[in-house]
Design a protein around this motif. Structure first.
Motif, mmCIF file in Angstrom:
data_model
loop_
_atom_site.group_PDB
_atom_site.id
_atom_site.type_symbol
_atom_site.label_atom_id
_atom_site.label_comp_id
_atom_site.label_asym_id
_atom_site.label_seq_id
_atom_site.Cartn_x
_atom_site.Cartn_y
_atom_site.Cartn_z
ATOM 1 N N ARG A 32 0.825 -1.194 0.000
ATOM 2 C CA ARG A 32 0.000 0.000 0.000
ATOM 3 C C ARG A 32 0.866 1.254 0.000
ATOM 4 O O ARG A 32 0.616 2.220 -0.727
ATOM 5 C CB ARG A 32 -0.880 -0.051 1.237
ATOM 6 N N GLY A 683 -5.809 -1.514 -5.363
ATOM 7 C CA GLY A 683 -7.230 -1.366 -5.050
ATOM 8 C C GLY A 683 -7.453 -2.020 -3.715
ATOM 9 O O GLY A 683 -6.647 -1.907 -2.809
ATOM 10 N N GLN A 684 -8.467 -2.685 -3.646
ATOM 11 C CA GLN A 684 -8.715 -3.355 -2.389
ATOM 12 C C GLN A 684 -7.790 -4.539 -2.319
ATOM 13 O O GLN A 684 -7.661 -5.283 -3.258
ATOM 14 C CB GLN A 684 -10.167 -3.866 -2.337
ATOM 15 N N MET A 685 -7.262 -4.692 -1.243
ATOM 16 C CA MET A 685 -6.358 -5.841 -1.155
ATOM 17 C C MET A 685 -7.211 -7.029 -1.078
ATOM 18 O O MET A 685 -7.421 -7.787 -0.473
ATOM 19 C CB MET A 685 -5.477 -5.699 0.064
ATOM 20 N N ASP B 35 -7.700 5.640 1.796
ATOM 21 C CA ASP B 35 -8.173 6.717 0.935
ATOM 22 C C ASP B 35 -9.449 6.252 0.256
ATOM 23 O O ASP B 35 -10.010 5.243 0.620
ATOM 24 C CB ASP B 35 -7.098 7.109 -0.076
ATOM 25 N N SER B 38 -9.183 2.717 -1.084
ATOM 26 C CA SER B 38 -9.229 1.647 -0.101
ATOM 27 C C SER B 38 -9.632 2.220 1.247
ATOM 28 O O SER B 38 -8.794 2.471 2.109
ATOM 29 C CB SER B 38 -7.879 0.932 -0.017
ATOM 30 N N PRO B 39 -10.867 2.417 1.392
ATOM 31 C CA PRO B 39 -11.359 3.088 2.596
ATOM 32 C C PRO B 39 -11.285 2.241 3.861
ATOM 33 O O PRO B 39 -11.297 2.773 4.953
ATOM 34 C CB PRO B 39 -12.815 3.401 2.253
ATOM 35 N N ASN B 40 -11.218 0.941 3.695
ATOM 36 C CA ASN B 40 -11.177 0.070 4.866
ATOM 37 C C ASN B 40 -9.822 -0.555 5.052
ATOM 38 O O ASN B 40 -9.697 -1.630 5.624
ATOM 39 C CB ASN B 40 -12.213 -1.045 4.726
#
Lengths: 685, 156
Positions: A32, A683-685, B35, B38-40
């Motif tokens: 990240r 993006g979302q991990m 951010d 990736s808010p969580n």
């Protein structure tokens, strides 16, 4: 290729970073952070896999960040290998901030050493290492040549400006010493007609094959007499410059020194229980080099030998063996997890002429110890000790050997493969090659070089077409000499088979290896054409851990030619066919294909043997793959060549995730996600 | 729903975690990585941490049983756990890990055993507290941490 463009415009945006750490939490956080720095990030929870990725795609990464303590491979080992093979900057990191460990990192060539938890600010600076390295490389090129104006204008050493969080000045001085040595090593005559430009030079990729040639050349010259110019001449690789050789020699010497010190009994501080703190296996060449240069203290040598052989048994009549060190080595070697401190890829034995070959003691007769390119093998988890020549199970040896071999470029292997193919159902090709590279085991008896005395070794040699048996046509200086030499022999010797003189074409160990399958190879295994590229690795089990483990005594067979593994020469390669089905050396066609089955993780992984297109695989996991695949066809095989072929399928599955996994989700064993991050963000991990 | 109240509660909970030493500045770094994309993120990391650390703890536990007095091994396993703790800023846990390693260095089995129990306790306690914290955040509709003012202990 927006990212690529962005990269070009706005360095360090898009810089390709590979992060290797078995801790998923850390990996996630780092990823990240790096993404926030706008780098291209690829994460990998396994060092072995990371190495595979790197070998597949050397230019796919600009910098590597690696943890020190990892279960499958010691971080320092990875560091060394990357430095030697790929010459990429490596940053070490650890929660361990002890000065001696940090020092070790620096000594192993780390550009920097970060203490966990790593902060964002530190990561923002890592691009400096990439730039610095490039500048230094360019300097190497200009070393003996005339200096450009640009060179003068360029900021000279940034060595002292390390953005190191853990070291102060230590690394700087090391680097400057290194520079000095480079100056001394270089000759002043110009290899290249034109002054090297300061702009980006094509980086030389020190593939296993190329390195092997290098090692052979050095071996031939003798480590103390090996000067870049002569090495270059011996290697005869088009496109390679003296500067390339000089800087590589530099590193190699450092590596040797380190090995020597390590073997001198410096205990490895981190022997993680589950991990095998493998130290670079010391190949015969290294020993020879070390011995020649008088750098190996006798006890270190003995210890090394012990390690290589795995067991300080009486079967090995190693000279001057120190009982206690033998025991120690034995103990170490016996550890189930292979927690050996030193992983020797090859058994070494001392030849009369003081060269070390990876052969059992009993065969000193061979004229000269064949110099084998004992490239440090990244032994992953070599828990077994494949029996080295001396029948000592030293899986590591075989592993290493295989490893090295596998990276041989197609040329060598394909040529041999071809030959062998013709003769034998099995992938005998390797043997010839490997034999060359690695002294045959005792089984091979006096003939160190299998190629040279094929008749003597039962299986393997038998498989070699009669025409191949003979004296080296090449008139290479020493019996074993280089793989290349061996290959030539093979090519020339064999009359019946359509030898693939691929080496001629494929020689350059540089990035542009041609990957076209040689016709001969196709004979071998019709379905394996895609593997041809990987042929190089034939016989070489690139897969160290998994393969070796299961292999046990026959592990040697893996290392084709290496013979280290099986005591009686036969270790697979040379010996009875029945023995080493896996390696394809002696296998029947069926077997071979079996061993090349996609299940081999490596194969599928890097080389996608038979499986997807090599290109596709690499692109998948390349973070840099903003669609771009450097060296595609060829590159892939490096090193993996052997893997696929030699490793019996059962091994393949063993420890390595199937390639498909890797590529697509890059899911590590632990379930971590190795995301190519093709688009630069996870993006979302 | 009184979001502002929940928000305050969350902030206060976080502050106390810092004050009591459960968390340190690294946790702020992790939170900062959140951010819109990736808010969580912080919660993801914490979840991953607990999942992985449970395994590591169990490794240590097994090692303590199966390999008596194998301090090197114990130390190596604990080293892994320590590294993990440091990545999310689990400060108290990290201290206990370090103390365990000290005992390993001294060859003190009893000390190791005690220390290990403490590690487990800290692990459990931290898990509970962070679960409550994230729960509160969710309730406060504050999944996007950007809205939450940096808590105490965070320098930004």
């Amino acid at each position: 290729m927006a990212a690529a463009e962005a990269r070009g415009r706005e360095f360090p945006v898009g810089m390709k970073v590979l992060v290797v750490d078995d801790d998923p939490t850390c990996l996630l956080v780092l990823k990240r952070m790096l993404l926030d720095c706008r780098y291209d990030v690829t994460t990998c929870p396994q060092a072995t896999r990371a190495l595979t990725m790197l070998r597949e795609n050397r230019r796919g990464f600009d910098v590597i960040i690696s943890d020190v303590h990892m279960p499958d491979m010691d971080g320092f080992r990875l560091l060394e290998l990357v430095g030697l093979e790929m010459d990429l900057p490596v940053i070490m990191m650890s929660a361990d901030s002890r000065t001696d460990i940090v020092m070790k990192g620096i000594k192993h060539g780390a550009c920097d050493y970060l203490i966990k938890p790593v902060r964002m600010e530190e990561l923002k600076n890592i691009w400096q290492h990439v730039v610095r390295k490039k500048i230094n490389e360019n300097k190497d090129h200009e070393h003996s040549g005339s200096l450009d104006d640009t060179d003068r204008n360029r900021p000279t050493n940034n060595d002292n400006e390390y953005a190191s969080s853990a070291n102060d000045g230590g690394d700087g001085s090391w680097k400057s010493q290194k520079k000095k040595r480079e100056k001394e090593d270089d000759e002043t005559d110009l290899e290249n007609g034109d002054p090297s430009s300061t702009s980006k030079k094509p980086r030389v990729v020190w593939s296993v094959e190329l390195h092997q040639q290098f090692v052979n050349a050095v071996n031939h010259l003798g480590i103390d007499k090996a000067v870049p110019k002569k090495i270059l001449e011996l290697m005869n690789v088009p496109g390679l410059t003296r500067e390339n050789v000089a800087s590589h020699l530099q590193k190699f010497r450092l590596y040797l020194k380190r090995i020597a010190q390590h073997h001198a009994g410096i205990p490895h501080p981190f022997v993680a229980p589950a991990s095998s703190a493998k130290v670079a296996p010391l190949g015969g060449l290294e020993f020879q080099a070390l011995a020649a240069s008088g750098q190996i203290p006798p006890e270190a040598l003995a210890a090394l030998q012990d390690e290589l052989l795995g067991r300080p048994t009486s079967s090995l009549a190693l000279p001057g063996r120190d009982q206690s060190s033998l025991r120690l080595a034995a103990i170490k070697g016996n550890k189930p997890q292979g927690e050996r401190e030193i992983a020797f890829g090859q058994p070494i034995y001392k030849c009369q002429n003081n060269t070390y070959g990876a052969f059992s003691q009993s065969s000193p007769a061979v004229g000269g110890l064949p110099s084998f390119a004992a490239w440090p093998n990244n032994k992953l988890d070599m828990t077994d000790s494949p029996s080295t020549l001396g029948n000592v199970g030293n899986s590591q040896n075989s592993n290493m050997l295989l490893h090295e071999l596998q990276q041989q470029p197609d040329t060598l292997l394909s040529g041999t493969l071809h030959n062998i193919d013709v003769n034998q159902p099995s992938g005998v090709v390797m043997p010839s090659q490997s034999l060359n590279a690695f002294p045959a085991s005792e089984g091979i008896s006096p003939n160190q070089n299998p190629l040279i005395i094929p008749s003597q070794s039962p299986s393997f040699l038998a498989s070699i077409p009669p025409s191949m048996k003979h004296e080296p046509l090449l008139g290479s200086p020493s019996p074993s000499t280089s793989l290349l030499g061996g290959l030539d022999m093979v090519n020339q010797a064999s009359t019946s088979q359509p030898l693939i003189s691929s080496h001629g074409a494929n020689l350059p160990g540089l990035m542009n290896r041609s990957s076209k399958p040689s016709p001969g190879i196709s004979n071998f295994q019709s379905g394996n054409i895609p593997y041809v590229v990987n042929q190089n690795a034939i016989g070489v089990s690139s897969r160290p851990p998994g393969v070796l483990k299961t292999e046990s005594t026959d592990s040697l067979s893996r290392s084709y030619g290496y013979i280290g593994g099986n005591t009686s020469v036969d270790s697979g390669l040379l010996s009875s066919q029945s023995k080493n089905p896996q390696y394809g050396l002696l296998q029947s066609q069926n077997d071979v294909s079996g061993s090349w089955s996609p299940s081999q993780d490596f194969d599928s992984f890097g080389n996608s043997l038979g499986q997807g297109h090599p290109d596709s695989t690499s692109s998948n996991f390349q973070s840099s793959a903003l669609g771009k695949l450097p060296d595609q066809g060829r590159g892939r095989n490096h090193g993996f060549v052997g893997k696929g072929t030699c490793i019996p399928s059962r091994f393949a599955v063993d420890e390595v995730e199937s390639p498909s996994n890797n590529l697509s989700h890059s899911i590590g064993n632990s379930g971590d996600i190795v995301n190519p991050d093709i688009f630069g963000f996870s993006g979302q991990m | 729903m009184d979001y502002s109240n929940l928000r305050r509660q969350a902030a206060s909970m976080k502050k106390s975690l810092f004050d009591q030493g459960y968390l340190d500045e690294q946790f702020c770094q992790v939170e900062d990585l959140q951010d819109e994309a990736s808010p969580n993120f912080a919660e993801e990391v914490v979840t991953l941490f607990f999942k992985d650390s449970a395994k590591l703890i169990s490794n240590v536990e097994q090692a303590l049983e199966k390999y008596p007095k194998d301090f090197n091994r114990w130390d190596a396993y604990m080293q892994q756990l320590k590294g993990s703790c440091s990545s999310i800023g689990a400060s108290r846990m990290k201290s206990e890990c370090m103390s365990f390693r000290d005992y390993c260095g001294q060859g003190n089995v009893e000390g190791c055993m005690r220390s290990f129990q403490k590690v487990k306790r800290e692990h459990g306690a931290l898990r509970q507290k962070l679960e409550a914290y994230f729960q509160l955040l969710r309730q406060a509709g504050q999944l996007v941490l950007l809205e939450l003012p940096p808590g105490p202990g965070c320098k930004n």
